[in-house]
Design a protein around this motif. Structure first.
Motif, short mmCIF file in Angstrom:
data_model
loop_
_atom_site.label_atom_id
_atom_site.label_comp_id
_atom_site.label_asym_id
_atom_site.label_seq_id
_atom_site.Cartn_x
_atom_site.Cartn_y
_atom_site.Cartn_z
N GLY A 90 -6.72 6.07 1.55
CA GLY A 90 -7.70 7.09 1.20
C GLY A 90 -9.00 6.53 0.71
N GLY A 91 -9.14 5.21 0.65
CA GLY A 91 -10.38 4.57 0.24
C GLY A 91 -11.32 4.42 1.42
N PRO A 92 -12.17 3.39 1.42
CA PRO A 92 -13.09 3.17 2.56
C PRO A 92 -12.31 2.74 3.80
CG PRO A 92 -13.27 1.37 0.97
CD PRO A 92 -12.40 2.41 0.34
N ALA A 93 -12.22 3.63 4.78
CA ALA A 93 -11.42 3.37 5.98
C ALA A 93 -12.06 2.28 6.84
CB ALA A 93 -11.27 4.65 6.79
N SER B 139 -11.64 -8.54 4.05
CA SER B 139 -12.44 -7.33 3.84
C SER B 139 -13.52 -7.63 2.81
CB SER B 139 -11.56 -6.17 3.35
OG SER B 139 -12.38 -5.09 2.93
N GLY B 140 -14.78 -7.63 3.27
CA GLY B 140 -15.88 -7.83 2.35
C GLY B 140 -16.08 -6.64 1.44
N SER B 141 -15.77 -5.44 1.93
CA SER B 141 -15.96 -4.24 1.11
C SER B 141 -14.93 -4.18 -0.02
CB SER B 141 -15.85 -2.98 1.98
OG SER B 141 -16.89 -2.94 2.94
N LEU B 142 -13.69 -4.56 0.29
CA LEU B 142 -12.64 -4.56 -0.73
C LEU B 142 -12.60 -5.88 -1.50
CD1 LEU B 142 -9.71 -2.86 1.24
CD2 LEU B 142 -11.37 -1.79 -0.29
N ASP C 24 -4.35 -4.08 -6.33
CA ASP C 24 -4.73 -2.70 -6.04
C ASP C 24 -5.24 -2.56 -4.61
OD1 ASP C 24 -5.25 0.01 -6.57
OD2 ASP C 24 -7.29 -0.43 -7.23
N HIS C 25 -6.10 -3.48 -4.18
CA HIS C 25 -6.67 -3.39 -2.83
C HIS C 25 -5.68 -3.84 -1.75
CE1 HIS C 25 -10.50 -2.13 -4.27
NE2 HIS C 25 -10.76 -3.26 -4.91
N ILE C 26 -4.86 -4.84 -2.05
CA ILE C 26 -3.85 -5.27 -1.07
C ILE C 26 -2.88 -4.13 -0.78
CG2 ILE C 26 -1.85 -6.77 -0.75
CD1 ILE C 26 -4.41 -8.21 -0.19
N VAL C 27 -2.48 -3.41 -1.81
CA VAL C 27 -1.56 -2.28 -1.62
C VAL C 27 -2.24 -1.16 -0.83
CG1 VAL C 27 -0.25 -0.48 -2.82
CG2 VAL C 27 -0.12 -2.85 -3.60
N ASP C 28 -3.57 -1.00 -0.98
CA ASP C 28 -4.28 -0.03 -0.15
C ASP C 28 -4.12 -0.35 1.33
OD1 ASP C 28 -5.18 1.49 -2.26
OD2 ASP C 28 -7.15 0.54 -2.36
N MET C 29 -4.18 -1.63 1.67
CA MET C 29 -4.09 -2.03 3.07
C MET C 29 -2.65 -2.16 3.55
SD MET C 29 -7.20 -4.73 3.75
CE MET C 29 -6.56 -6.02 2.72
N PHE C 30 -1.77 -2.66 2.68
CA PHE C 30 -0.36 -2.87 3.02
C PHE C 30 0.49 -2.22 1.94
CE2 PHE C 30 -2.70 -6.45 4.84
CZ PHE C 30 -2.30 -6.39 6.18
N PRO C 31 0.76 -0.91 2.03
CA PRO C 31 1.45 -0.18 0.94
C PRO C 31 2.78 -0.80 0.53
CG PRO C 31 0.53 1.35 2.54
CD PRO C 31 0.36 -0.01 3.13
N PHE C 32 3.54 -1.31 1.49
CA PHE C 32 4.86 -1.87 1.17
C PHE C 32 4.76 -3.14 0.34
CE2 PHE C 32 3.42 -3.64 5.16
CZ PHE C 32 3.66 -5.00 5.01
N ALA C 33 3.56 -3.78 0.31
CA ALA C 33 3.39 -5.02 -0.46
C ALA C 33 3.55 -4.78 -1.96
CB ALA C 33 2.03 -5.64 -0.17
N GLY C 34 3.49 -3.51 -2.37
CA GLY C 34 3.68 -3.20 -3.79
C GLY C 34 5.03 -3.61 -4.31
N ARG C 35 5.99 -3.81 -3.42
CA ARG C 35 7.34 -4.22 -3.85
C ARG C 35 7.49 -5.73 -3.96
NH1 ARG C 35 8.54 -0.33 0.16
NH2 ARG C 35 9.34 -1.92 1.58
N LEU C 36 6.49 -6.48 -3.52
CA LEU C 36 6.58 -7.93 -3.56
C LEU C 36 6.24 -8.47 -4.94
CD1 LEU C 36 4.85 -8.86 -0.17
CD2 LEU C 36 7.28 -8.53 -0.64
N ARG C 37 6.88 -9.56 -5.30
CA ARG C 37 6.61 -10.21 -6.59
C ARG C 37 5.68 -11.40 -6.40
NH1 ARG C 37 12.88 -10.77 -8.20
NH2 ARG C 37 12.86 -11.22 -5.96
N LEU C 38 4.75 -11.54 -7.32
CA LEU C 38 3.87 -12.71 -7.29
C LEU C 38 4.61 -13.93 -7.82
CD1 LEU C 38 0.43 -11.37 -8.57
CD2 LEU C 38 1.08 -11.93 -6.23
N LEU C 39 4.46 -15.04 -7.13
CA LEU C 39 5.09 -16.28 -7.58
C LEU C 39 4.17 -17.08 -8.50
CD1 LEU C 39 6.98 -17.81 -4.53
CD2 LEU C 39 7.88 -16.47 -6.42
N ARG C 40 2.89 -17.18 -8.13
CA ARG C 40 1.97 -17.98 -8.94
C ARG C 40 0.53 -17.58 -8.60
NH1 ARG C 40 4.25 -20.79 -4.94
NH2 ARG C 40 2.92 -21.89 -3.44
#
Length: 413
Positions: free
Chosen positions: A163-166, A274-277, A315-331
């Motif tokens: 729903g952000g800048p398409a 993405s330069g905008s995001l 926040d922006h990565i999840v906008d582009m890849f919604p399922f990435a919200g379930r991934l854990r950051l390692l470092r």
């Protein structure tokens, strides 16, 4: 059992050659001293020895090889820049990258992925068309593509960005690649050492000696060295070196942060920017998402990572890849980006005779590693700027002949 396996089983591992030769004591004199044991410094040493026969070279690294920005970047290689000077320079680098594994006799894990620079507005699409025409003019493979082409190449991405800048379209750069950064440092170091170059880790340069306006040597944490030329290739530490010579530059240092997720099954075989995001993302050969953003907003000589960075990026990565919200950051980590006003490097000779500068790389230094090393080596050998780097001379800021790469380098990658 085959004879090959039988022979291997009887071979003692102690007979295998060392990857690097044993470190020697510092000599009292070298023809060339290179400050900085990252990719650029090691590449310069390699090409000095290989292409110009200059082997009495010392690479001085205050920490360990590749421990600075070489080991802190996100390994993207591309040449889809905006200016003619930038396109020609980085295209020459891509050509060297493509054959570098064979040249250095080491697997660099060079992987051509294709590179999408997303456009989220009509204005951004005009810029992409401009860049594509400049690229094509110099024989670089770039083209503007629409939403449908992106959807086919990256079916897992939400082109409406939550729903952000398409996404309207993108600049697609087929040669865009990734490469293993540690292997680049190790490969250049070994190949240089095999040709007689000395590499000294844990050796900090504390001063640069001059006489009559020319370099005569350096002071280090392990003693003084005399030399005929000094090459500074230290990225975010550049002001500390130039201050030793009272040499003014317009460089400012900003932290640049990145992070990786836990490894997952491969789903992204291209590079997305993405330069905008203000985000970019690729997937490593191990399955990690390698992600980054623009430089931090304030000048700071620091490699400390922050929660604010990773929160905004996620926040922006999840906008582009919604399922990435379930991934854990390692470092996550940070490097120090040496930024110039026109977003292009400073390379070549300086007003101090015998002192050469390779700096101002900002967020795009890793991809320049081979061509930077090759052209700086040629510059030192000839004592004049190589034609590819003449537009990046330090004096351009006094002459008002800026290069103007901000349009193609405003995101940290």
């Amino acid at each position: 059992m085959s004879w090959k396996l039988f022979k291997l089983g009887l071979t003692s591992p102690e007979n295998e050659p060392r990857f690097f030769p044993e470190e020697k004591p510092l000599a009292s004199h070298y023809d060339v001293v290179i400050i900085g044991g990252g990719g650029h410094g090691l590449a310069c040493a390699y090409y000095l020895a290989k292409e110009h026969g200059i082997t009495r070279v010392a690479v001085l690294e205050q920490g360990y090889l590749g421990g600075g920005n070489t080991g802190r970047n996100t390994t993207i290689v591309r040449s889809n820049y905006l200016t003619s000077e930038g396109v020609k320079f980085y295209d020459a680098s891509v050509k060297l990258w493509e054959n570098l594994s064979g040249d250095l006799d080491i697997n660099l894990f060079y992987s051509t992925r294709g590179h999408f620079t997303l456009a989220h507005s009509d204005d951004a699409m005009r810029t992409m068309r401009w860049r594509a025409e400049v690229n094509k003019h110099h024989g670089v493979d770039s083209e503007v593509v629409d939403r449908d082409a992106i959807a086919r190449a990256v079916p897992t991405m939400d082109l409406d960005c939550g729903g952000g800048p398409a996404v309207h379209g993108a600049l697609y750069h087929a040669p865009g690649s990734v490469v293993r950064h540690d292997a680049v440092a190790w490969g250049y170091a070994r190949a240089a050492a095999q040709r007689g170059v000395e590499i000294h880790q844990q050796t900090a340069v504390t001063d640069i000696h001059t006489a009559g306006g020319r370099v005569t040597g350096v002071a280090t944490s392990r003693g003084d060295i005399s030399c005929d030329a000094v090459v500074s290739m230290v990225a975010g530490y550049t002001p500390r070196i130039t201050d030793m010579l009272d040499l003014p530059t317009p460089i400012e240092i900003y932290p640049l942060q990145a992070c990786v997720t836990e490894p997952v099954k491969p789903f992204l075989d291209t590079i997305i920017v993405s330069g905008s995001l203000h985000v970019y993302v690729s997937q490593s050969s191990r399955g990690e998402l390698v992600m980054g953003s623009a430089v931090d907003p304030a000048v700071l000589h620091s490699t400390r990572s922050t929660f604010e960075f990773v929160e905004g990026l996620a926040d922006h990565i999840v906008d582009m890849f919604p399922f990435a919200g379930r991934l854990r950051l390692l470092r996550q980590w940070a490097g120090m980006a040496d930024m110039t006003p026109d977003f292009a490097p400073i390379m070549g000779t300086t007003p101090v005779d015998g002192f050469y500068l390779d700096s101002g790389w900002g967020t795009w230094g890793f991809k320049a590693t081979p061509i930077s090393g090759q052209t700086m080596a040629a510059t030192v050998a000839a004592k004049r700027n190589h034609e590819l780097i003449e537009p990046f001379r330090l004096g351009r800021f006094a002459d008002f002949q800026l290069v103007g790469e901000k349009g193609a380098a405003s995101v940290g990658h």
